[in-house]
Design a protein around this motif. Sequence first.
Motif, PDB file in Angstrom:
ATOM      1  N   LYS A  47       0.858  -1.186   0.000  1.00  0.00           N
ATOM      2  CA  LYS A  47       0.000   0.000   0.000  1.00  0.00           C
ATOM      3  C   LYS A  47       0.891   1.231   0.000  1.00  0.00           C
ATOM      4  CE  LYS A  47      -4.112  -1.884   2.130  1.00  0.00           C
ATOM      5  NZ  LYS A  47      -4.977  -1.892   3.305  1.00  0.00           N
ATOM      6  N   ALA A  48       0.520   2.204  -0.793  1.00  0.00           N
ATOM      7  CA  ALA A  48       1.313   3.427  -0.880  1.00  0.00           C
ATOM      8  C   ALA A  48       1.179   4.200   0.422  1.00  0.00           C
ATOM      9  CB  ALA A  48       0.827   4.286  -2.039  1.00  0.00           C
ATOM     10  N   PRO A  49       2.288   4.741   0.940  1.00  0.00           N
ATOM     11  CA  PRO A  49       2.199   5.512   2.178  1.00  0.00           C
ATOM     12  C   PRO A  49       1.394   6.795   1.954  1.00  0.00           C
ATOM     13  CG  PRO A  49       4.393   5.706   1.217  1.00  0.00           C
ATOM     14  CD  PRO A  49       3.651   4.688   0.412  1.00  0.00           C
ATOM     15  N   ALA A  50       0.630   7.176   2.963  1.00  0.00           N
ATOM     16  CA  ALA A  50      -0.212   8.374   2.849  1.00  0.00           C
ATOM     17  C   ALA A  50       0.674   9.612   2.824  1.00  0.00           C
ATOM     18  CB  ALA A  50      -1.167   8.443   4.022  1.00  0.00           C
ATOM     19  N   THR A  51       0.459  10.479   1.846  1.00  0.00           N
ATOM     20  CA  THR A  51       1.255  11.704   1.740  1.00  0.00           C
ATOM     21  C   THR A  51       0.499  12.861   2.371  1.00  0.00           C
ATOM     22  OG1 THR A  51       0.314  12.077  -0.445  1.00  0.00           O
ATOM     23  CG2 THR A  51       2.453  10.998  -0.381  1.00  0.00           C
ATOM     24  N   LYS A  52       1.252  13.769   2.966  1.00  0.00           N
ATOM     25  CA  LYS A  52       0.628  14.939   3.598  1.00  0.00           C
ATOM     26  C   LYS A  52       0.154  15.899   2.511  1.00  0.00           C
ATOM     27  CE  LYS A  52       2.079  16.664   7.617  1.00  0.00           C
ATOM     28  NZ  LYS A  52       2.993  17.368   8.553  1.00  0.00           N
ATOM     29  N   ALA A  53      -0.998  16.515   2.758  1.00  0.00           N
ATOM     30  CA  ALA A  53      -1.551  17.472   1.794  1.00  0.00           C
ATOM     31  C   ALA A  53      -0.720  18.750   1.810  1.00  0.00           C
ATOM     32  CB  ALA A  53      -2.993  17.772   2.129  1.00  0.00           C
ATOM     33  N   LYS A  54      -0.342  19.209   0.613  1.00  0.00           N
ATOM     34  CA  LYS A  54       0.419  20.453   0.512  1.00  0.00           C
ATOM     35  C   LYS A  54      -0.551  21.619   0.403  1.00  0.00           C
ATOM     36  CE  LYS A  54       4.348  18.432  -1.893  1.00  0.00           C
ATOM     37  NZ  LYS A  54       5.060  18.358  -3.176  1.00  0.00           N
ATOM     38  N   PRO A  55      -0.146  22.804   0.886  1.00  0.00           N
ATOM     39  CA  PRO A  55      -1.031  23.960   0.734  1.00  0.00           C
ATOM     40  C   PRO A  55      -1.161  24.345  -0.739  1.00  0.00           C
ATOM     41  CG  PRO A  55       1.084  24.631   1.635  1.00  0.00           C
ATOM     42  CD  PRO A  55       1.071  23.135   1.615  1.00  0.00           C
ATOM     43  N   ALA A  56      -2.290  24.921  -1.096  1.00  0.00           N
ATOM     44  CA  ALA A  56      -2.561  25.267  -2.491  1.00  0.00           C
ATOM     45  C   ALA A  56      -1.593  26.339  -2.971  1.00  0.00           C
ATOM     46  CB  ALA A  56      -3.990  25.758  -2.628  1.00  0.00           C
TER      47      ALA A  56
END
Length: 73
Positions: A47-56
């Motif tokens: 399973k791909a590791p969850a990536t943190k959401a980057k700011p827009a």
Amino acid sequence: MANLMNELVSGVVESVLKEILKKAGGRTATKRQRRQTRSATTGRFKKAPATKAKPAKKQVSRRRTAASRSKTS
């Protein structure tokens, strides 16, 4: 007879105009898929590791090309 000829000609002209004015829009590139890696121990897909959401990112005005202006959405 003249009415029949008039109807035939107007039908042909209409279809030709429609064909000319029609635009081939909505062409988007196909989405590429990444190859899945398998676990060395179980052999199943990892399973791909969850990536943190980057700011827009701030939007930047870009000059549109003639090709992009002529496309219909």
